[in-house]
Each structure stands twice: as structure tokens, then as C-alpha cells.
Design a protein around this motif. Structure first.
Motif, PDB file in Angstrom:
ATOM      1  N   MET A  90     -15.212   0.818  24.589  1.00  0.00           N
ATOM      2  CA  MET A  90     -15.282  -0.343  23.693  1.00  0.00           C
ATOM      3  C   MET A  90     -16.866  -0.375  23.511  1.00  0.00           C
ATOM      4  O   MET A  90     -17.163  -0.737  22.339  1.00  0.00           O
ATOM      5  CB  MET A  90     -15.436  -1.616  24.668  1.00  0.00           C
ATOM      6  N   THR A  91     -17.717  -0.040  24.293  1.00  0.00           N
ATOM      7  CA  THR A  91     -19.363   0.010  23.880  1.00  0.00           C
ATOM      8  C   THR A  91     -19.537   1.014  22.636  1.00  0.00           C
ATOM      9  O   THR A  91     -20.381   0.781  22.069  1.00  0.00           O
ATOM     10  CB  THR A  91     -20.101   0.430  24.984  1.00  0.00           C
ATOM     11  N   ALA A  92     -19.106   2.219  22.906  1.00  0.00           N
ATOM     12  CA  ALA A  92     -18.958   3.117  21.802  1.00  0.00           C
ATOM     13  C   ALA A  92     -18.582   2.531  20.395  1.00  0.00           C
ATOM     14  O   ALA A  92     -19.092   2.911  19.512  1.00  0.00           O
ATOM     15  CB  ALA A  92     -18.219   4.408  22.134  1.00  0.00           C
ATOM     16  N   ASP A  93     -17.419   1.552  20.791  1.00  0.00           N
ATOM     17  CA  ASP A  93     -16.802   1.125  19.187  1.00  0.00           C
ATOM     18  C   ASP A  93     -18.009   0.329  18.744  1.00  0.00           C
ATOM     19  O   ASP A  93     -17.842   0.481  17.390  1.00  0.00           O
ATOM     20  CB  ASP A  93     -15.566   0.432  19.528  1.00  0.00           C
ATOM     21  N   ILE A  94     -18.767  -0.465  19.055  1.00  0.00           N
ATOM     22  CA  ILE A  94     -19.683  -1.390  18.868  1.00  0.00           C
ATOM     23  C   ILE A  94     -20.754  -0.482  17.860  1.00  0.00           C
ATOM     24  O   ILE A  94     -21.021  -0.892  17.084  1.00  0.00           O
ATOM     25  CB  ILE A  94     -20.195  -2.121  19.908  1.00  0.00           C
ATOM     26  N   ALA A  95     -21.228   0.431  18.907  1.00  0.00           N
ATOM     27  CA  ALA A  95     -22.178   1.400  18.224  1.00  0.00           C
ATOM     28  C   ALA A  95     -21.663   1.746  17.016  1.00  0.00           C
ATOM     29  O   ALA A  95     -22.612   2.070  15.938  1.00  0.00           O
ATOM     30  CB  ALA A  95     -22.559   2.696  19.291  1.00  0.00           C
ATOM     31  N   TRP A  96     -20.543   2.460  16.893  1.00  0.00           N
ATOM     32  CA  TRP A  96     -19.962   3.074  15.499  1.00  0.00           C
ATOM     33  C   TRP A  96     -19.882   1.878  14.571  1.00  0.00           C
ATOM     34  O   TRP A  96     -20.400   2.182  13.427  1.00  0.00           O
ATOM     35  CB  TRP A  96     -18.385   3.413  15.894  1.00  0.00           C
ATOM     36  N   PHE A 146     -21.768  -0.619  14.287  1.00  0.00           N
ATOM     37  CA  PHE A 146     -23.257  -0.849  13.733  1.00  0.00           C
ATOM     38  C   PHE A 146     -23.668   0.211  12.774  1.00  0.00           C
ATOM     39  O   PHE A 146     -24.250  -0.182  11.892  1.00  0.00           O
ATOM     40  CB  PHE A 146     -24.273  -0.905  14.886  1.00  0.00           C
ATOM     41  N   LEU A 147     -23.215   1.407  13.113  1.00  0.00           N
ATOM     42  CA  LEU A 147     -23.326   2.389  12.178  1.00  0.00           C
ATOM     43  C   LEU A 147     -22.770   2.266  10.803  1.00  0.00           C
ATOM     44  O   LEU A 147     -23.286   2.392   9.577  1.00  0.00           O
ATOM     45  CB  LEU A 147     -23.113   3.853  12.749  1.00  0.00           C
ATOM     46  N   ALA A 148     -21.414   1.870  10.962  1.00  0.00           N
ATOM     47  CA  ALA A 148     -20.609   1.491   9.547  1.00  0.00           C
ATOM     48  C   ALA A 148     -21.342   0.446   8.753  1.00  0.00           C
ATOM     49  O   ALA A 148     -21.367   0.638   7.564  1.00  0.00           O
ATOM     50  CB  ALA A 148     -19.299   1.351   9.895  1.00  0.00           C
ATOM     51  N   VAL A 149     -21.645  -0.571   9.419  1.00  0.00           N
ATOM     52  CA  VAL A 149     -22.392  -1.836   8.691  1.00  0.00           C
ATOM     53  C   VAL A 149     -23.889  -1.267   8.103  1.00  0.00           C
ATOM     54  O   VAL A 149     -24.206  -1.659   7.274  1.00  0.00           O
ATOM     55  CB  VAL A 149     -22.507  -2.982   9.764  1.00  0.00           C
ATOM     56  N   ALA A 150     -24.250  -0.211   8.928  1.00  0.00           N
ATOM     57  CA  ALA A 150     -25.820   0.167   8.226  1.00  0.00           C
ATOM     58  C   ALA A 150     -25.714   0.976   7.155  1.00  0.00           C
ATOM     59  O   ALA A 150     -26.279   1.020   6.222  1.00  0.00           O
ATOM     60  CB  ALA A 150     -26.633   0.730   9.672  1.00  0.00           C
ATOM     61  N   LEU A 151     -24.518   1.943   7.273  1.00  0.00           N
ATOM     62  CA  LEU A 151     -24.268   2.565   6.023  1.00  0.00           C
ATOM     63  C   LEU A 151     -24.015   1.736   4.723  1.00  0.00           C
ATOM     64  O   LEU A 151     -24.426   1.937   3.655  1.00  0.00           O
ATOM     65  CB  LEU A 151     -23.241   3.625   6.313  1.00  0.00           C
ATOM     66  N   GLY A 156     -19.596   4.394   4.887  1.00  0.00           N
ATOM     67  CA  GLY A 156     -19.386   3.181   5.923  1.00  0.00           C
ATOM     68  C   GLY A 156     -18.216   2.704   6.001  1.00  0.00           C
ATOM     69  O   GLY A 156     -17.662   2.445   7.079  1.00  0.00           O
ATOM     70  N   ILE A 157     -17.513   2.729   4.842  1.00  0.00           N
ATOM     71  CA  ILE A 157     -16.229   2.145   4.957  1.00  0.00           C
ATOM     72  C   ILE A 157     -15.089   3.184   5.576  1.00  0.00           C
ATOM     73  O   ILE A 157     -14.174   2.738   6.303  1.00  0.00           O
ATOM     74  CB  ILE A 157     -15.425   1.757   3.341  1.00  0.00           C
ATOM     75  N   VAL A 158     -15.233   4.492   5.371  1.00  0.00           N
ATOM     76  CA  VAL A 158     -14.484   5.518   5.846  1.00  0.00           C
ATOM     77  C   VAL A 158     -14.772   5.560   7.485  1.00  0.00           C
ATOM     78  O   VAL A 158     -13.900   5.537   8.243  1.00  0.00           O
ATOM     79  CB  VAL A 158     -14.707   6.957   5.386  1.00  0.00           C
ATOM     80  N   LEU A 159     -16.023   5.319   8.001  1.00  0.00           N
ATOM     81  CA  LEU A 159     -16.329   5.212   9.031  1.00  0.00           C
ATOM     82  C   LEU A 159     -15.472   4.008   9.838  1.00  0.00           C
ATOM     83  O   LEU A 159     -15.097   4.117  10.862  1.00  0.00           O
ATOM     84  CB  LEU A 159     -17.719   5.129   9.217  1.00  0.00           C
ATOM     85  N   GLY A 160     -15.653   2.880   9.215  1.00  0.00           N
ATOM     86  CA  GLY A 160     -15.117   1.707   9.690  1.00  0.00           C
ATOM     87  C   GLY A 160     -13.580   1.810   9.732  1.00  0.00           C
ATOM     88  O   GLY A 160     -12.942   1.691  10.969  1.00  0.00           O
ATOM     89  N   ALA A 161     -12.819   2.514   8.886  1.00  0.00           N
ATOM     90  CA  ALA A 161     -11.475   2.670   8.688  1.00  0.00           C
ATOM     91  C   ALA A 161     -11.221   3.732  10.148  1.00  0.00           C
ATOM     92  O   ALA A 161     -10.271   3.632  10.842  1.00  0.00           O
ATOM     93  CB  ALA A 161     -10.950   3.328   7.491  1.00  0.00           C
ATOM     94  N   TRP A 162     -12.048   4.897  10.309  1.00  0.00           N
ATOM     95  CA  TRP A 162     -11.763   5.862  11.329  1.00  0.00           C
ATOM     96  C   TRP A 162     -11.833   5.105  12.701  1.00  0.00           C
ATOM     97  O   TRP A 162     -11.127   5.447  13.714  1.00  0.00           O
ATOM     98  CB  TRP A 162     -12.866   6.927  11.184  1.00  0.00           C
ATOM     99  N   ILE A 163     -12.881   4.095  12.610  1.00  0.00           N
ATOM    100  CA  ILE A 163     -13.009   3.449  14.401  1.00  0.00           C
ATOM    101  C   ILE A 163     -11.655   2.731  14.397  1.00  0.00           C
ATOM    102  O   ILE A 163     -11.451   2.620  15.839  1.00  0.00           O
ATOM    103  CB  ILE A 163     -14.112   2.490  14.095  1.00  0.00           C
ATOM    104  N   ASP A 164     -10.948   2.273  13.460  1.00  0.00           N
ATOM    105  CA  ASP A 164      -9.752   1.523  13.709  1.00  0.00           C
ATOM    106  C   ASP A 164      -8.746   2.268  13.495  1.00  0.00           C
ATOM    107  O   ASP A 164      -7.450   1.905  13.353  1.00  0.00           O
ATOM    108  CB  ASP A 164      -9.738   0.445  12.500  1.00  0.00           C
ATOM    109  N   ASP A 165      -8.929   3.594  13.891  1.00  0.00           N
ATOM    110  CA  ASP A 165      -7.715   4.578  13.641  1.00  0.00           C
ATOM    111  C   ASP A 165      -6.845   4.766  12.542  1.00  0.00           C
ATOM    112  O   ASP A 165      -5.551   4.955  12.406  1.00  0.00           O
ATOM    113  CB  ASP A 165      -6.868   4.711  14.841  1.00  0.00           C
ATOM    114  N   PHE A 166      -7.620   3.997  11.311  1.00  0.00           N
ATOM    115  CA  PHE A 166      -6.955   3.961  10.074  1.00  0.00           C
ATOM    116  C   PHE A 166      -5.443   3.195  10.139  1.00  0.00           C
ATOM    117  O   PHE A 166      -4.673   3.145   9.305  1.00  0.00           O
ATOM    118  CB  PHE A 166      -6.523   5.295   9.299  1.00  0.00           C
ATOM    119  N   GLN A 167      -5.677   2.218  10.900  1.00  0.00           N
ATOM    120  CA  GLN A 167      -4.293   1.362  11.316  1.00  0.00           C
ATOM    121  C   GLN A 167      -4.547   0.278  10.095  1.00  0.00           C
ATOM    122  O   GLN A 167      -3.371  -0.152   9.636  1.00  0.00           O
ATOM    123  CB  GLN A 167      -4.679   0.590  12.681  1.00  0.00           C
ATOM    124  N   ARG A 168      -5.531  -0.378   9.774  1.00  0.00           N
ATOM    125  CA  ARG A 168      -5.610  -1.515   8.764  1.00  0.00           C
ATOM    126  C   ARG A 168      -5.789  -1.175   7.499  1.00  0.00           C
ATOM    127  O   ARG A 168      -5.734  -1.553   6.578  1.00  0.00           O
ATOM    128  CB  ARG A 168      -6.369  -2.844   9.372  1.00  0.00           C
TER     129      ARG A 168
END
Length: 161
Positions: free
Chosen positions: A1-7, A9-14, A36-48
């Protein structure tokens, strides 16, 4: 969960850095937004945000990149700019990077006008070409900003739906 938050933050920063890059030529704006969008999609396992949505967003990023470069050239061509004016606009853009936001906004105009004056020795025509080139650059920048926000909007809607 903590790792997801860091990811996240990185996606939003990008994405935020990419938005800045839509007006600062030194940064690849829409490419960073896309990353950043691709990273966000990856964090969510491309579910949404799946492959189809990412393809649409990537196509918009490419369109923004093409419009950014084409707009300045179309403005210059519309005014009948010489090669020296186009080169001057490019050099003015690079020089503007070292002068802050005002330089980024106005050095393409100065560069195009100087290039056109050197090519044809006509002050009035040089000013006309400089302004037309500048208008094209500004319209390209505006299109890039709008398309970056469209990319982000599609991403956010896909995340929330």
C-alpha cells in the motif's frame, strides 16, 4: 500500500511536470503527461485504464506533438516566410529558453523577424512574418495545453468510472 502511494506521487509529478512542459519547450510536455498516465494505469494493473484508453491517450499525445511543430511552420508559411525566418524562429525559441517565460513567448517572434529581415531587408515584411510565426507558435502551444488537459480528463474519467 505504501509503495502504491509513492508510485501515485510519481505519476502525479510526471503529469504536473508534463503540464509545465506544454508551455516550456525544454520539457517534453505531452510525453511526460503520457508517461504519468501510463504509470497510473500500471499501478492499477490496467483494470480501469486499459489498452484501448491508453491508445486513445497516446494518439492525442502524438497529435499534440505534431500540432505544436506544425502550427509555427504553418504561421510562417502563411506569411510567406523565408528559410532564414524559419531558422530564426527556431534559434529564437532556443535562445528564449535561457530568458525565462518572456523569452520563451517572444523570442520566436524576434528570431523570425530578424531572419526575414536578413533575407529580404524589408522591415515591414520582417515584422509581418515575425508576428505570423509567433501567432502560429502560440496557437500550437494553446492546442498542446488543451490536448494535455483532454488526456488528463480521459484518464481521470476512466479511473472514476
Amino acid at each position: 500500500m505504501t509503495a502504491d502511494i509513492a508510485w501515485w506521487f510519481l505519476a502525479v509529478a510526471l503529469i504536473l511536470t508534463g503540464l509545465a512542459g506544454t508551455v516550456l519547450p525544454a520539457l517534453p510536455g505531452t510525453a511526460l503527461v503520457l508517461a504519468g498516465i501510463v504509470l497510473g494505469a500500471w499501478i492499477d494493473d490496467f483494470q480501469r485504464v486499459g489498452g484501448g484508453m491508453l491508445a486513445v491517450i497516446a494518439a492525442i499525445a502524438v497529435l499534440a506533438w505534431v500540432l505544436d511543430y506544425a502550427a509555427g511552420l504553418l504561421g510562417a508559411r502563411h506569411a510567406g516566410a523565408s528559410r532564414q525566418a524559419v531558422l530564426g524562429a527556431a534559434l529564437g525559441t532556443v535562445a528564449g529558453l535561457f530568458m525565462g517565460l518572456v523569452g520563451v513567448l517572444f523570442m520566436p517572434l524576434v528570431g523570425a523577424a530578424v531572419g526575414e529581415y536578413l533575407a529580404r531587408r524589408d522591415e515591414r515584411r520582417a515584422l509581418h512574418v515575425g508576428v505570423a510565426t509567433w501567432l502560429g507558435v502560440m496557437l500550437g502551444m494553446l492546442a498542446k495545453v488543451v490536448l494535455a488537459f483532454v488526456m488528463i480528463g480521459l484518464f481521470v474519467v476512466a479511473l472514476l468510472v
